[in-house]
Write an enzyme that holds these catalytic residues in place. Structure first.
Site, PDB file in Angstrom:
ATOM      1  N   TYR A 283      83.423  23.871  67.347  1.00  0.00           N
ATOM      2  CA  TYR A 283      83.638  24.415  68.693  1.00  0.00           C
ATOM      3  C   TYR A 283      83.380  25.918  68.743  1.00  0.00           C
ATOM      4  CZ  TYR A 283      85.636  19.820  69.211  1.00  0.00           C
ATOM      5  OH  TYR A 283      85.800  18.461  69.211  1.00  0.00           O
ATOM      6  N   LEU A 284      83.746  26.631  67.693  1.00  0.00           N
ATOM      7  CA  LEU A 284      83.481  28.067  67.654  1.00  0.00           C
ATOM      8  C   LEU A 284      81.984  28.338  67.647  1.00  0.00           C
ATOM      9  CD1 LEU A 284      84.346  31.005  67.399  1.00  0.00           C
ATOM     10  CD2 LEU A 284      84.578  30.660  64.929  1.00  0.00           C
ATOM     11  N   GLN A 287      80.545  28.955  70.937  1.00  0.00           N
ATOM     12  CA  GLN A 287      80.927  30.216  71.572  1.00  0.00           C
ATOM     13  C   GLN A 287      80.140  31.412  71.037  1.00  0.00           C
ATOM     14  OE1 GLN A 287      83.568  29.837  73.867  1.00  0.00           O
ATOM     15  NE2 GLN A 287      83.483  27.680  73.330  1.00  0.00           N
ATOM     16  N   HIS A 308      76.206  19.726  71.578  1.00  0.00           N
ATOM     17  CA  HIS A 308      76.653  20.831  72.433  1.00  0.00           C
ATOM     18  C   HIS A 308      75.991  22.139  72.003  1.00  0.00           C
ATOM     19  CE1 HIS A 308      79.907  22.427  75.119  1.00  0.00           C
ATOM     20  NE2 HIS A 308      79.929  21.173  75.514  1.00  0.00           N
TER      21      HIS A 308
END
Length: 338
Positions: A283-284, A287, A308
């Site tokens: 998930y990082l 970002q 993603h």
């Protein structure tokens, strides 16, 4: 007049990240875009409240003209104006993620004409979005290394599905960007387990902490009981502080799912991260793509490039004159600016 960029919302993972990244990049570069098939890959396609709030927030901050900004819309045309710093407040009106709205507008405010404060009300502990503590404790220290100075404060928790939370971020324009180098995680320094409770019995937290402690050596264990009116809700987090990076993982509790099962989901996720020498979690990685692209340099390693991540890279490359390279070696993928 700058060319209109056409995006297919169904590409890659087909979710809201395509729209959020496009809004950020359009505000920064001044390039207009049109997107069709918004969230085509989701069970309920089109703009939900949090996506619509992100669109309206972006439009207000850069005084854009917008077509298609309505609930359920699968097509949007966005023509940006000039980004202006200031004091902004936005309300999602549901438990939609505050942090995803912030994620959309904050990068543009790095290029504003002065400092800004952005406050968003909605959901803060949402199973499909990073919580505010992830932004504060994991992302913002890395952004500081890149040259971005922003500070996020969680003013009130808002659990899914009720919402009612408030998150605020203060941000200053960036003077210059630095290169972020996250090739290796380094040795683990310590691990911290944390449980948030609101309107949920304390024994739930004790059982969740016990499940974490059975798998990991925890240097700290913390249980935070929030006022009942901020719930009901329960979030379990585990923070892994290594020599070069701090990562944080979380699971949001659900009705009729035992404390042990909730915590076991978190244990599985953290073990997957620790099984690889990669520095950055899944998930990082999402970002870091945009700030790294704006810096024009940098690299990080991740165990597996998610759909993603690949989708986000594809959108960034449409707006900025950068190219990412992904090289897989021994089960670790190195992501860098070529």
């Amino acid at each position: 007049m700058k060319r209109m960029i056409a995006l297919d919302g169904a590409q890659g993972e087909g979710g809201g990240q395509i729209l959020r990244s496009a809004l950020s990049l359009s505000m920064i570069t001044g390039q207009p875009f049109t997107i069709t098939g918004i969230r085509a890959g989701r069970a309920k396609p089109g703009l939900l409240r949090q996506h619509l709030t992100a669109v309206k927030a972006a439009a207000e901050i850069c005084r854009a003209t917008v077509e298609g900004a309505e609930l359920g819309s699968q097509r949007l045309v966005f023509r940006p104006g000039t980004v202006r710093g200031g004091d902004y407040r936005f309300a999602i009106g549901s438990a939609g993620s505050c942090t995803l709205v912030l994620q959309t507008v904050l990068p543009a405010l790095w290029f504003a004409d002065g400092p800004s404060r952005v406050e968003v009300s909605g959901g803060t502990d949402n199973p499909s979005a990073p919580p505010a503590d992830f932004i504060r404790r994991v992302l913002e220290p890395l952004l500081a290394k890149i040259g971005v100075h922003q500070q996020t404060t969680l003013l009130r928790h808002g659990f899914y599905p009720a919402g009612g939370g408030v998150v605020a971020t203060e941000v200053s324009p960036v003077a210059s960007f630095n290169s972020l180098q996250l090739g290796e995680r380094g040795n683990i320094v310590q691990m911290r387990g944390e449980v948030l409770l609101a309107g949920v019995p304390r024994h739930v937290a004790e059982r969740e902490i016990a499940t974490l402690a059975a798998s990991f050596s925890l240097h700290e264990q913390a249980v935070h009981s929030l006022p009942r009116d901020q719930g009901p809700g329960n979030t379990v987090s585990l923070e892994v502080e290594s020599e070069n990076i701090t990562e944080r993982f979380f699971v949001v509790g659900e009705k009729r799912v035992s404390a042990e099962v909730v915590a076991a989901q978190l244990v599985k996720e953290v073990k997957r991260y620790l099984a690889s020498p990669a520095a950055v979690g899944e998930y990082l990685a999402d970002q870091l793509v945009l700030p790294m692209a704006l810096a024009g340099t940098g690299e990080f390693t991740v165990a597996h490039p998610s759909c993603h991540l690949l989708t986000n890279i594809a959108v960034v490359e449409r707006f900025l004159p950068v190219r990412f390279g992904l090289i897989e070696t021994d089960g670790v993928t190195r992501v860098s600016i070529e």
